[in-house]
Design a protein around this motif. Sequence first.
Motif, short mmCIF file in Angstrom:
data_model
loop_
_atom_site.label_atom_id
_atom_site.label_comp_id
_atom_site.label_asym_id
_atom_site.label_seq_id
_atom_site.Cartn_x
_atom_site.Cartn_y
_atom_site.Cartn_z
N PRO A 74 4.01 9.26 0.69
CA PRO A 74 3.23 8.38 -0.17
C PRO A 74 3.68 8.44 -1.61
N ALA A 75 3.58 7.30 -2.28
CA ALA A 75 3.90 7.23 -3.70
C ALA A 75 2.65 7.54 -4.50
N THR A 86 0.86 -1.19 0.00
CA THR A 86 0.00 0.00 0.00
C THR A 86 0.89 1.24 0.00
N PRO A 87 0.99 1.97 -1.12
CA PRO A 87 1.93 3.08 -1.22
C PRO A 87 1.36 4.44 -0.84
N ASP A 88 0.05 4.53 -0.62
CA ASP A 88 -0.55 5.83 -0.33
C ASP A 88 -1.55 5.69 0.82
N TRP A 89 -1.05 5.90 2.03
CA TRP A 89 -1.89 5.71 3.21
C TRP A 89 -2.89 6.83 3.40
N GLY A 108 7.32 3.18 8.10
CA GLY A 108 7.50 2.40 6.89
C GLY A 108 7.83 3.29 5.70
N ARG A 109 8.11 2.67 4.60
CA ARG A 109 8.58 3.36 3.40
C ARG A 109 7.62 4.48 2.95
#
Length: 294
Positions: A282-283, A222-225, A276-277
């Motif tokens: 966010p990506a 999940t890249p965009d929380w 986290g990353r």
Amino acid sequence: MVNQLPLSDADLAPVRKSADGTSVIAPDLAYRTMSIVNVVFYGDPTRPGPWVLIDTGLSTSSDRIRACASLRFGDNARPAAIVMTHAHFDHAGSVESLASHWDVPVYAHPLERPYLEGQASYPPADPLAGGGAMTLLSPLYPRSPVDVRARLKSLPSDQTVPGMPGWKWLHTPGHSPGHISLWRESDRTLIAGDAIITTGQESAYEAIARTPEMHGPPRYFTPDWEEAEKSVALLASLEPELIVSGHGLPVKGQIVRGKLRQLAANFRDIAVPIGGRYDLDPAKPGKPGNDAFR
């Protein structure tokens, strides 16, 4: 961080095991677990009419899906459409094979098209997202696009779902840019994809045991929380009676709705892998300086 909002066996939706290998939730709704992911079949096999496949499992799932469909809907039966909640490897693994074999359209949100047209890869996984082996191994999972552009169509802008009267699609991004969930107001049934899931997916034990819990989207992919939180708030506002998610068992009832509201209200504490990353960065496709979606 709170890791889970546990549910009990009493919160599981009643299902009937069918001879075709599916678990039947309603006369026109069934699912089959293919390894770690659920594939959903919409359509009443006792009545003539179109049926729809929702998601396509792993790349190894094609033959089993075809066999299941033949048993459920008849020899040589093919769906009116394949509807994709999103195009991660465990949901779109067999879409090329199935769409070609059946020669049927594949529907997805416009923002998900690059991952279904061979144009863009998903951002790297986050091995720091907490959990066990599934998270640690996540950088090895495929994230390259599939290519069904010859049969790919955008979902209708009026939010109707082809082949599924009475349903509408909802844009529920975060886990992927064009992630969708499917909603039927008449009986408050939600096909959530991975916007929410009903078991932990971060460890191999969780993925296999499918212990029921209300859970945000799989953390390692999940890249965009920020968007994921908005999506969970939207789904909680629907007050669903029945939830079928991409991972875990179907759940229903008042306690489930309460746990979903709790997840929405305390999303960062419960769902987000702090540090986290993609926690604070966010990506997002097109974000300046962000090469995660190349």
